[in-house]
Design a protein around this motif. Structure first.
Motif, PDB file in Angstrom:
ATOM      1  N   ALA A 186     -10.855  -7.339 -10.166  1.00  0.00           N
ATOM      2  CA  ALA A 186     -12.376  -7.675  -9.716  1.00  0.00           C
ATOM      3  C   ALA A 186     -11.397  -8.897 -10.755  1.00  0.00           C
ATOM      4  O   ALA A 186     -11.678 -10.284 -10.359  1.00  0.00           O
ATOM      5  CB  ALA A 186     -13.242  -7.578  -9.888  1.00  0.00           C
ATOM      6  N   TYR A 187     -11.193  -8.953 -12.143  1.00  0.00           N
ATOM      7  CA  TYR A 187     -11.874 -10.044 -12.787  1.00  0.00           C
ATOM      8  C   TYR A 187     -10.373 -10.927 -12.655  1.00  0.00           C
ATOM      9  O   TYR A 187     -10.150 -12.194 -12.796  1.00  0.00           O
ATOM     10  CB  TYR A 187     -11.787  -9.812 -14.036  1.00  0.00           C
ATOM     11  CG  TYR A 187     -13.823  -9.969 -14.546  1.00  0.00           C
ATOM     12  CD1 TYR A 187     -13.937 -10.842 -14.633  1.00  0.00           C
ATOM     13  CD2 TYR A 187     -14.043  -8.261 -14.495  1.00  0.00           C
ATOM     14  CE1 TYR A 187     -15.717 -10.980 -13.820  1.00  0.00           C
ATOM     15  CE2 TYR A 187     -15.194  -8.545 -14.312  1.00  0.00           C
ATOM     16  CZ  TYR A 187     -16.269  -8.984 -14.707  1.00  0.00           C
ATOM     17  OH  TYR A 187     -17.305  -9.379 -14.160  1.00  0.00           O
ATOM     18  N   LYS A 188      -8.930 -10.042 -12.698  1.00  0.00           N
ATOM     19  CA  LYS A 188      -7.801 -10.927 -13.187  1.00  0.00           C
ATOM     20  C   LYS A 188      -7.313 -10.915 -11.861  1.00  0.00           C
ATOM     21  O   LYS A 188      -5.790 -11.235 -11.696  1.00  0.00           O
ATOM     22  CB  LYS A 188      -7.247  -9.529 -14.036  1.00  0.00           C
ATOM     23  CG  LYS A 188      -6.116 -10.473 -14.607  1.00  0.00           C
ATOM     24  CD  LYS A 188      -5.284  -9.842 -15.927  1.00  0.00           C
ATOM     25  CE  LYS A 188      -4.295  -9.946 -16.456  1.00  0.00           C
ATOM     26  NZ  LYS A 188      -4.379 -10.593 -17.535  1.00  0.00           N
ATOM     27  N   GLN A 189      -7.407 -10.508 -10.763  1.00  0.00           N
ATOM     28  CA  GLN A 189      -6.296 -10.110  -9.249  1.00  0.00           C
ATOM     29  C   GLN A 189      -5.373 -11.574  -9.267  1.00  0.00           C
ATOM     30  O   GLN A 189      -6.652 -12.325  -9.178  1.00  0.00           O
ATOM     31  CB  GLN A 189      -7.264 -10.166  -8.116  1.00  0.00           C
ATOM     32  CG  GLN A 189      -8.421 -11.019  -7.508  1.00  0.00           C
ATOM     33  CD  GLN A 189      -8.849 -10.291  -6.261  1.00  0.00           C
ATOM     34  OE1 GLN A 189      -8.919  -9.736  -5.906  1.00  0.00           O
ATOM     35  NE2 GLN A 189      -9.931 -10.194  -6.511  1.00  0.00           N
ATOM     36  N   THR A 233     -11.214  -5.475  -1.989  1.00  0.00           N
ATOM     37  CA  THR A 233     -11.733  -5.917  -0.407  1.00  0.00           C
ATOM     38  C   THR A 233     -12.719  -7.253  -0.326  1.00  0.00           C
ATOM     39  O   THR A 233     -13.705  -6.013  -0.779  1.00  0.00           O
ATOM     40  CB  THR A 233     -11.142  -4.498   0.415  1.00  0.00           C
ATOM     41  OG1 THR A 233     -11.886  -3.696  -0.702  1.00  0.00           O
ATOM     42  CG2 THR A 233      -9.401  -4.319  -0.419  1.00  0.00           C
ATOM     43  N   PRO A 234     -13.244  -6.422   0.802  1.00  0.00           N
ATOM     44  CA  PRO A 234     -14.307  -6.948   1.083  1.00  0.00           C
ATOM     45  C   PRO A 234     -15.498  -5.582   1.221  1.00  0.00           C
ATOM     46  O   PRO A 234     -16.676  -5.593   0.604  1.00  0.00           O
ATOM     47  CB  PRO A 234     -14.450  -7.116   3.327  1.00  0.00           C
ATOM     48  CG  PRO A 234     -13.223  -7.724   2.431  1.00  0.00           C
ATOM     49  CD  PRO A 234     -11.968  -7.147   2.382  1.00  0.00           C
ATOM     50  N   LEU A 235     -14.437  -4.239   0.769  1.00  0.00           N
ATOM     51  CA  LEU A 235     -15.834  -3.097   1.040  1.00  0.00           C
ATOM     52  C   LEU A 235     -16.045  -2.640  -0.177  1.00  0.00           C
ATOM     53  O   LEU A 235     -16.918  -2.421  -0.896  1.00  0.00           O
ATOM     54  CB  LEU A 235     -14.701  -1.716   1.171  1.00  0.00           C
ATOM     55  CG  LEU A 235     -15.503   0.096   0.942  1.00  0.00           C
ATOM     56  CD1 LEU A 235     -16.626  -0.665   2.264  1.00  0.00           C
ATOM     57  CD2 LEU A 235     -14.344   0.530   1.118  1.00  0.00           C
ATOM     58  N   PHE A 236     -15.465  -3.382  -1.330  1.00  0.00           N
ATOM     59  CA  PHE A 236     -15.318  -4.368  -2.923  1.00  0.00           C
ATOM     60  C   PHE A 236     -16.913  -4.681  -3.032  1.00  0.00           C
ATOM     61  O   PHE A 236     -17.473  -4.289  -3.722  1.00  0.00           O
ATOM     62  CB  PHE A 236     -14.558  -4.387  -3.564  1.00  0.00           C
ATOM     63  CG  PHE A 236     -14.702  -4.686  -4.957  1.00  0.00           C
ATOM     64  CD1 PHE A 236     -14.406  -3.729  -6.255  1.00  0.00           C
ATOM     65  CD2 PHE A 236     -15.590  -6.041  -5.548  1.00  0.00           C
ATOM     66  CE1 PHE A 236     -15.133  -4.413  -7.050  1.00  0.00           C
ATOM     67  CE2 PHE A 236     -15.526  -6.712  -7.139  1.00  0.00           C
ATOM     68  CZ  PHE A 236     -15.360  -5.194  -7.805  1.00  0.00           C
ATOM     69  N   ASP A 244     -20.465 -12.348  -2.910  1.00  0.00           N
ATOM     70  CA  ASP A 244     -18.532 -12.813  -3.081  1.00  0.00           C
ATOM     71  C   ASP A 244     -17.981 -12.756  -4.386  1.00  0.00           C
ATOM     72  O   ASP A 244     -19.493 -12.038  -5.631  1.00  0.00           O
ATOM     73  CB  ASP A 244     -18.737 -14.282  -2.453  1.00  0.00           C
ATOM     74  CG  ASP A 244     -20.142 -15.037  -2.913  1.00  0.00           C
ATOM     75  OD1 ASP A 244     -19.356 -14.845  -4.557  1.00  0.00           O
ATOM     76  OD2 ASP A 244     -20.132 -16.009  -2.125  1.00  0.00           O
ATOM     77  N   LEU A 245     -17.051 -12.825  -4.978  1.00  0.00           N
ATOM     78  CA  LEU A 245     -16.841 -12.756  -6.305  1.00  0.00           C
ATOM     79  C   LEU A 245     -17.414 -13.219  -7.644  1.00  0.00           C
ATOM     80  O   LEU A 245     -17.360 -13.298  -8.357  1.00  0.00           O
ATOM     81  CB  LEU A 245     -15.637 -13.093  -6.267  1.00  0.00           C
ATOM     82  CG  LEU A 245     -14.272 -12.280  -5.320  1.00  0.00           C
ATOM     83  CD1 LEU A 245     -12.689 -11.925  -5.467  1.00  0.00           C
ATOM     84  CD2 LEU A 245     -15.110 -10.160  -6.585  1.00  0.00           C
ATOM     85  N   SER A 246     -17.812 -14.995  -6.482  1.00  0.00           N
ATOM     86  CA  SER A 246     -18.873 -15.337  -7.984  1.00  0.00           C
ATOM     87  C   SER A 246     -19.841 -14.584  -8.091  1.00  0.00           C
ATOM     88  O   SER A 246     -19.880 -14.638  -9.214  1.00  0.00           O
ATOM     89  CB  SER A 246     -19.127 -16.732  -6.648  1.00  0.00           C
ATOM     90  OG  SER A 246     -20.052 -16.859  -5.737  1.00  0.00           O
TER      91      SER A 246
END
Lengths: 200, 261, 200
Positions: free
Chosen positions: C105-108, C154-157, C165-167
């Motif tokens: 999640a942090y490094k993708q 993924t969006p499921l994550f 969202d990831l932010s």
């Protein structure tokens, strides 16, 4: 099949070893040993706890977790064990974090504003620290326009402070009463003292 | 009254007031406003003289105390009429402050009890859980709704990981060569060893408690080892490493900028 | 020997437990207990081995390592460990899977090699689990000869962890600041560590 008590002991000890730091839940032991009731399991673990505690040849002990148990080294081992620990202990909580988490534990669900009112200082950083450490979490939003975040403690809070459940927290009202008693005795002395002064 | 205690020893104005109340042996249920105000201001004043940073909360409390004290000094008849909204009965303020102090004190004591628990817990160590993934045979596609991991679990996992990592990661870092060139540090080590005329312990070369300095010194030692300019010896595991001049020491060029990194 | 034999037993047991699967070297024990010679330590461990083996209430035993010893569960525990592992988890993701998905999640986008470098252990199974659960997916291939698979969430994550969202992922900076507060002996490594985080 009825297992011998020794065998049950040994299986629970094995599970305690395997799970290590995570510890094992009574429920999980029951799943592995369905022939034992949860109460029987608790009884046996209490017995094992006692055995470890009284056995001077053992450096291990069983400690409580919320709904479970964990195998740890005895406190005297800390100087020997520290350097071998795979997961280092984090630094102890700051005074600010301790006060904040104490307020949350007793008053939850509680907002930042409530906490700051009690402490008389900004507590944002302490809250952040506690969230990151996983000791508290958001448990809801307050009614009203602000919809302030409400905080509560997590199971990790219990684990961190070695508590079985929240009822093990020392009761605050008791503490208040004790303080009152203390002050009353003090007052009594003070009154006598004043009397004495007056008489002079 | 002595001022050995610094203001950052206190968690805030309430904590400071509790300290003064205890110190002056004041009855918390009957706080003498004039006295506590004077002592409080005195303390803040001394801290300011020591040019310590006083948080605004402390000044706000000072203002509250001063307001309370001055109102109490005024004869009742000179006070504004009670139906004036802006009027605050100083007795009410005092009552409120007392309640606030009592409230805060009980949580402060609860925090102390928790601290004891924390200390007890910190003395206990356990092994990391065994890896049972080889035995795990769950239906991998199902994600139960209850007991889901949370973002906090995620962050916690990451944090634990990083803590573990911190112990295991090999040293590998970028050094700003402007700050402390490795060549210079190599010269320093060589000079130390030459003047000592006997092996020096590894630790003794790291006397300067600055992170950059430590790393540069370490890199300098590695470079010197590579050049055979020094020898490192360790008698037993965990023993201090002893460092001596090596065979290549004589060939070592001691110019300031012999090594440009 | 200044220490009582029981005390030495207990210290060695504590060390064996804390080092778990890695085991402990005779040399390390000697370092902790300098009053015992290496031979005395070996004698005592042999005795402890015997005790564990004959104690039917214990699920543990001591096995030999080159120049050391390791505490493990007795062979019969294998079946129970399997049963334990098969219990559906209340927290559905294992620690291994959580760590792995956190890194992703942090490094993708990130390759398996990168993940294994950070975690220090093989992570193939954890990756497989996460792909099957649909929390991560292949998002591309690395440049170069290996053309390693790169993973991302993924969006499921987002759904699973309740994020928009990831932010919304908690910032790592606060966490780092906290660790900075710890005055520990590993400060030397801190810069390197910070570098790692910055790159995430």
């Amino acid at each position: 099949m009825i297992l011998k008590r020794e065998k049950i002991h040994s299986i629970i000890e094995g599970l305690l070893y395997i799970t290590g730091e995570d510890g094992v839940q009574v429920e999980q032991i029951h799943k592995v040993l369905p022939e034992c009731t949860r109460d029987e399991i608790s009884d046996i673990v209490e017995q094992m706890k006692e055995n470890y505690q009284t056995n001077e040849s053992s450096g291990l002990m069983i400690t409580d977790l919320p709904n479970g148990y964990r195998l740890t080294t005895k406190p005297f081992m800390k100087d020997y064990a520290k350097q071998f620990a795979a997961i280092p202990k984090t630094a102890p909580l700051s005074q600010a974090a301790l006060e904040t988490v104490a307020i949350i534990a007793y008053k939850q669900p509680v907002s930042r504003i409530d906490i700051e009112e009690i402490r008389g200082v900004k507590s944002e950083r302490a809250l952040q620290t506690l969230v990151v450490k996983g000791l508290i979490k958001e448990v809801g939003r307050a009614e009203g326009s602000g919809r302030a975040i409400l905080y509560g403690v997590t199971p990790l809070f219990l684990d961190y402070f070695g508590l079985h459940d929240l009822s093990e927290l020392p009761p605050l009202t008791e503490m208040m009463k004790q303080q009152n008693e203390h002050v009353d005795t003090y007052d009594l002395f003070y009154d006598q003292y004043k009397e004495t002064i007056k008489d002079l | 009254m002595e001022y050995k205690v610094k203001i950052d020893a206190f968690e805030g104005p309430l904590d400071l007031l509790l300290h003064l109340i205890k110190k002056l042996e004041i009855d918390i249920y009957d706080i003498p406003v004039a006295e506590i105000t004077d002592q409080y201001l005195d303390f803040i004043h001394h801290m300011q003289k020591l040019e310590l940073n006083i948080a605004s909360e402390y000044l706000l409390m000072a203002a509250t105390l001063i307001a309370m004290k001055s109102k109490m000094l005024l004869p009742k008849t000179e006070l504004q009429s009670v139906d004036d909204d802006s009027y605050e009965d100083p007795e009410m303020t005092r009552e409120a402050l007392m309640q606030q102090l009592l409230d805060y004190r009980q949580y402060k004591e609860a925090a102390e009890a928790l601290k004891e628990n924390e200390q007890g817990r910190m003395q206990l160590y356990a092994k990391p859980p065994s890896d049972l993934t080889a035995y795990e045979n769950n239906d991998l596609t199902s994600i139960p709704i209850s007991g889901r991991a949370t973002v906090h679990d995620l962050l916690h996992a990451f944090r634990r990981l990083m803590l573990k990592n911190k112990l295991e990661k090999p040293l590998n870092t970028k050094i700003d060569r402007q700050v402390l060139p490795i060549g210079q540090q190599m010269n320093l080590v060589m000079n130390k060893l030459a003047s000592a005329k006997h092996p020096l312990s590894f630790q003794s070369l790291f006397s300067y408690p600055d992170r950059t300095h430590l790393i540069v010194t370490f890199l300098a030692l590695l470079e010197l080892m590579k050049l055979n300019a020094i020898q490192c010896m360790q008698n037993e595991n965990f023993d201090d490493i002893m460092i001596n001049l090596g065979e290549g020491a004589d060939d070592f060029e001691t110019g300031e900028n012999s090594f440009d990194y």
